[in-house]
Design a protein around this motif. Structure first.
Motif, PDB file in Angstrom:
ATOM      1  N   VAL A   1       0.860  -1.179   0.000  1.00 28.27           N
ATOM      2  CA  VAL A   1       0.000   0.000   0.000  1.00 28.27           C
ATOM      3  C   VAL A   1       0.902   1.236   0.000  1.00 28.27           C
ATOM      4  O   VAL A   1       1.734   1.401   0.901  1.00 28.27           O
ATOM      5  CB  VAL A   1      -0.930   0.046   1.227  1.00 28.27           C
ATOM      6  CG1 VAL A   1      -1.830   1.283   1.161  1.00 28.27           C
ATOM      7  CG2 VAL A   1      -1.774  -1.219   1.295  1.00 28.27           C
ATOM      8  N   ILE A   2       0.743   2.077  -1.010  1.00 24.72           N
ATOM      9  CA  ILE A   2       1.541   3.294  -1.144  1.00 24.72           C
ATOM     10  C   ILE A   2       0.640   4.490  -0.843  1.00 24.72           C
ATOM     11  O   ILE A   2      -0.364   4.706  -1.528  1.00 24.72           O
ATOM     12  CB  ILE A   2       2.131   3.425  -2.554  1.00 24.72           C
ATOM     13  CG1 ILE A   2       2.981   2.210  -2.904  1.00 24.72           C
ATOM     14  CG2 ILE A   2       2.968   4.709  -2.666  1.00 24.72           C
ATOM     15  CD1 ILE A   2       3.492   2.203  -4.339  1.00 24.72           C
ATOM     16  N   PHE A   3       1.006   5.261   0.164  1.00 22.53           N
ATOM     17  CA  PHE A   3       0.218   6.415   0.562  1.00 22.53           C
ATOM     18  C   PHE A   3       0.797   7.719   0.015  1.00 22.53           C
ATOM     19  O   PHE A   3       2.014   7.948   0.093  1.00 22.53           O
ATOM     20  CB  PHE A   3       0.165   6.542   2.089  1.00 22.53           C
ATOM     21  CG  PHE A   3      -0.693   5.530   2.784  1.00 22.53           C
ATOM     22  CD1 PHE A   3      -2.061   5.741   2.916  1.00 22.53           C
ATOM     23  CD2 PHE A   3      -0.142   4.379   3.316  1.00 22.53           C
ATOM     24  CE1 PHE A   3      -2.867   4.812   3.567  1.00 22.53           C
ATOM     25  CE2 PHE A   3      -0.932   3.449   3.972  1.00 22.53           C
ATOM     26  CZ  PHE A   3      -2.303   3.665   4.100  1.00 22.53           C
ATOM     27  N   ASP A   4      -0.079   8.567  -0.485  1.00 19.97           N
ATOM     28  CA  ASP A   4       0.247   9.975  -0.681  1.00 19.97           C
ATOM     29  C   ASP A   4       0.266  10.620   0.706  1.00 19.97           C
ATOM     30  O   ASP A   4      -0.210  10.025   1.687  1.00 19.97           O
ATOM     31  CB  ASP A   4      -0.827  10.614  -1.569  1.00 19.97           C
ATOM     32  CG  ASP A   4      -0.727  12.117  -1.621  1.00 19.97           C
ATOM     33  OD1 ASP A   4       0.344  12.634  -1.971  1.00 19.97           O
ATOM     34  OD2 ASP A   4      -1.730  12.776  -1.281  1.00 19.97           O
TER      35      ASP A   4
ATOM     36  N   LEU B   1      -2.606  -1.707   9.288  1.00 23.86           N
ATOM     37  CA  LEU B   1      -2.007  -2.327   8.109  1.00 23.86           C
ATOM     38  C   LEU B   1      -0.573  -2.769   8.393  1.00 23.86           C
ATOM     39  O   LEU B   1      -0.135  -3.828   7.943  1.00 23.86           O
ATOM     40  CB  LEU B   1      -2.018  -1.343   6.935  1.00 23.86           C
ATOM     41  CG  LEU B   1      -3.380  -1.046   6.317  1.00 23.86           C
ATOM     42  CD1 LEU B   1      -3.270   0.110   5.329  1.00 23.86           C
ATOM     43  CD2 LEU B   1      -3.933  -2.285   5.618  1.00 23.86           C
ATOM     44  N   GLY B   2       0.151  -1.941   9.153  1.00 25.21           N
ATOM     45  CA  GLY B   2       1.526  -2.275   9.477  1.00 25.21           C
ATOM     46  C   GLY B   2       1.659  -3.511  10.340  1.00 25.21           C
ATOM     47  O   GLY B   2       2.726  -4.130  10.385  1.00 25.21           O
ATOM     48  N   ALA B   3       0.599  -3.895  11.031  1.00 25.83           N
ATOM     49  CA  ALA B   3       0.621  -5.078  11.889  1.00 25.83           C
ATOM     50  C   ALA B   3       0.381  -6.366  11.098  1.00 25.83           C
ATOM     51  O   ALA B   3       0.557  -7.465  11.637  1.00 25.83           O
ATOM     52  CB  ALA B   3      -0.433  -4.943  12.984  1.00 25.83           C
TER      53      ALA B   3
ATOM     54  N   ALA C   1       3.021  -4.584   3.107  1.00 25.73           N
ATOM     55  CA  ALA C   1       4.083  -3.607   3.316  1.00 25.73           C
ATOM     56  C   ALA C   1       3.521  -2.216   3.007  1.00 25.73           C
ATOM     57  O   ALA C   1       2.559  -2.082   2.239  1.00 25.73           O
ATOM     58  CB  ALA C   1       5.279  -3.907   2.416  1.00 25.73           C
ATOM     59  N   LEU C   2       4.123  -1.201   3.610  1.00 24.27           N
ATOM     60  CA  LEU C   2       3.643   0.166   3.450  1.00 24.27           C
ATOM     61  C   LEU C   2       4.735   1.061   2.883  1.00 24.27           C
ATOM     62  O   LEU C   2       5.919   0.894   3.200  1.00 24.27           O
ATOM     63  CB  LEU C   2       3.182   0.741   4.793  1.00 24.27           C
ATOM     64  CG  LEU C   2       2.119  -0.043   5.544  1.00 24.27           C
ATOM     65  CD1 LEU C   2       1.814   0.640   6.882  1.00 24.27           C
ATOM     66  CD2 LEU C   2       0.853  -0.176   4.716  1.00 24.27           C
ATOM     67  N   ALA C   3       4.331   2.042   2.072  1.00 23.75           N
ATOM     68  CA  ALA C   3       5.284   2.979   1.476  1.00 23.75           C
ATOM     69  C   ALA C   3       4.626   4.337   1.296  1.00 23.75           C
ATOM     70  O   ALA C   3       3.409   4.486   1.452  1.00 23.75           O
ATOM     71  CB  ALA C   3       5.795   2.449   0.141  1.00 23.75           C
TER      72      ALA C   3
ATOM     73  N   THR D   1      -0.302  -4.136  -5.676  1.00 24.15           N
ATOM     74  CA  THR D   1      -0.023  -2.826  -5.079  1.00 24.15           C
ATOM     75  C   THR D   1      -1.184  -1.874  -5.278  1.00 24.15           C
ATOM     76  O   THR D   1      -1.782  -1.817  -6.360  1.00 24.15           O
ATOM     77  CB  THR D   1       1.256  -2.226  -5.695  1.00 24.15           C
ATOM     78  OG1 THR D   1       2.370  -3.068  -5.373  1.00 24.15           O
ATOM     79  CG2 THR D   1       1.513  -0.827  -5.171  1.00 24.15           C
ATOM     80  N   ILE D   2      -1.504  -1.122  -4.233  1.00 26.33           N
ATOM     81  CA  ILE D   2      -2.588  -0.137  -4.269  1.00 26.33           C
ATOM     82  C   ILE D   2      -2.035   1.211  -3.835  1.00 26.33           C
ATOM     83  O   ILE D   2      -1.407   1.329  -2.785  1.00 26.33           O
ATOM     84  CB  ILE D   2      -3.757  -0.542  -3.347  1.00 26.33           C
ATOM     85  CG1 ILE D   2      -4.322  -1.895  -3.778  1.00 26.33           C
ATOM     86  CG2 ILE D   2      -4.843   0.531  -3.347  1.00 26.33           C
ATOM     87  CD1 ILE D   2      -5.386  -2.450  -2.841  1.00 26.33           C
ATOM     88  N   VAL D   3      -2.261   2.228  -4.661  1.00 29.62           N
ATOM     89  CA  VAL D   3      -1.883   3.606  -4.341  1.00 29.62           C
ATOM     90  C   VAL D   3      -3.091   4.303  -3.737  1.00 29.62           C
ATOM     91  O   VAL D   3      -4.164   4.358  -4.355  1.00 29.62           O
ATOM     92  CB  VAL D   3      -1.412   4.363  -5.592  1.00 29.62           C
ATOM     93  CG1 VAL D   3      -1.123   5.824  -5.257  1.00 29.62           C
ATOM     94  CG2 VAL D   3      -0.173   3.698  -6.187  1.00 29.62           C
TER      95      VAL D   3
END
Length: 222
Positions: A4-7, A100-102, A107-109, A164-166
């Motif tokens: 998961v990629i966060f703005d 989500l991090g748990a 993975a997070l970005a 992957t989800i943005v």
């Protein structure tokens, strides 16, 4: 591994007042009339040089350089004056990221139009910043919607585009996701509306952070 990629601005952090103030300083430096608030916020998500070029197409290159410097100086001064409390996370953002991090399968970005200096300063105030395996800024990549930031996140997380989800609030985020062959998930508490996000390729658009986990799992299940 799912990714998961966060703005940041408009998605995780509410910084619109500081963006508007910094833009006003940039236009004052150039002696140009400042666009209205809605116009200023419509370009949030683009890297600063591209945003200012869009807002001030009549400005010469040397003038744009002065405007960029004025914006950065003003934004940095605001950050120093107001501290972390002046850049609040949206309601539910921290809880959603921590949940989500748990997870062992996620993975997070981060992929943001912020400068590296600005991103690092912001993340230094987050107690959960260590949950992100990758954090990409405008200083290392072309502006959104170029998929370069997403590609770096995929490499750092060893993830595939299909998994992957943005997550973002602007059409630039959704177009970036599409260009990288990832999924896009729009949020409505930022700067662009539902119709614009859907037209730009969002698989879904959320009204509340509490709906994020279910929406992500639904997209991953296809």
């Amino acid at each position: 591994m799912k990714l998961v990629i966060f703005d940041v601005d408009g998605t995780l952090v509410d910084s619109q007042a500081h963006i508007v103030s910094s833009m006003a300083a940039a236009f004052a430096e150039a002696g140009l009339p400042c666009p209205d608030r809605s116009t200023l916020l419509s370009i949030v998500g683009l890297s600063l040089p591209y945003a200012l070029a869009e807002l001030a197409p009549q400005a010469e290159p040397h003038t744009l350089e002065r405007m960029i410097a004025a914006y950065k100086d003003t934004f940095s001064a605001i950050r120093q004056n107001v501290g972390a409390q002046g850049f609040p996370l949206y309601a539910g953002a921290e809880a959603a990221v921590r949940a989500l991090g748990a997870r062992d399968d996620v993975a997070l970005a981060i992929a943001t139009g912020n400068s590296r200096r600005g991103l690092d300063a912001m993340m230094a105030d987050w107690a959960f910043s260590d949950l992100f395996v990758s954090a990409q800024s405008a200083d290392e990549h072309p502006s959104k919607p170029n998929p370069s930031m997403v590609a770096a996140c995929l490499a750092d997380a060893n993830a595939s585009a299909a998994e992957t989800i943005v997550v973002g609030d602007t059409t630039y985020d959704m177009e970036m996701a599409r260009a990288a062959r990832c999924h896009g998930l729009g949020v409505l508490w930022g700067y662009h509306g539902r119709d614009a996000l859907m037209s730009a390729g969002a698989a879904r658009v959320l009204d509340d952070f509490a709906d994020l986990p279910a929406a992500l799992d639904e997209i991953w299940k296809g």
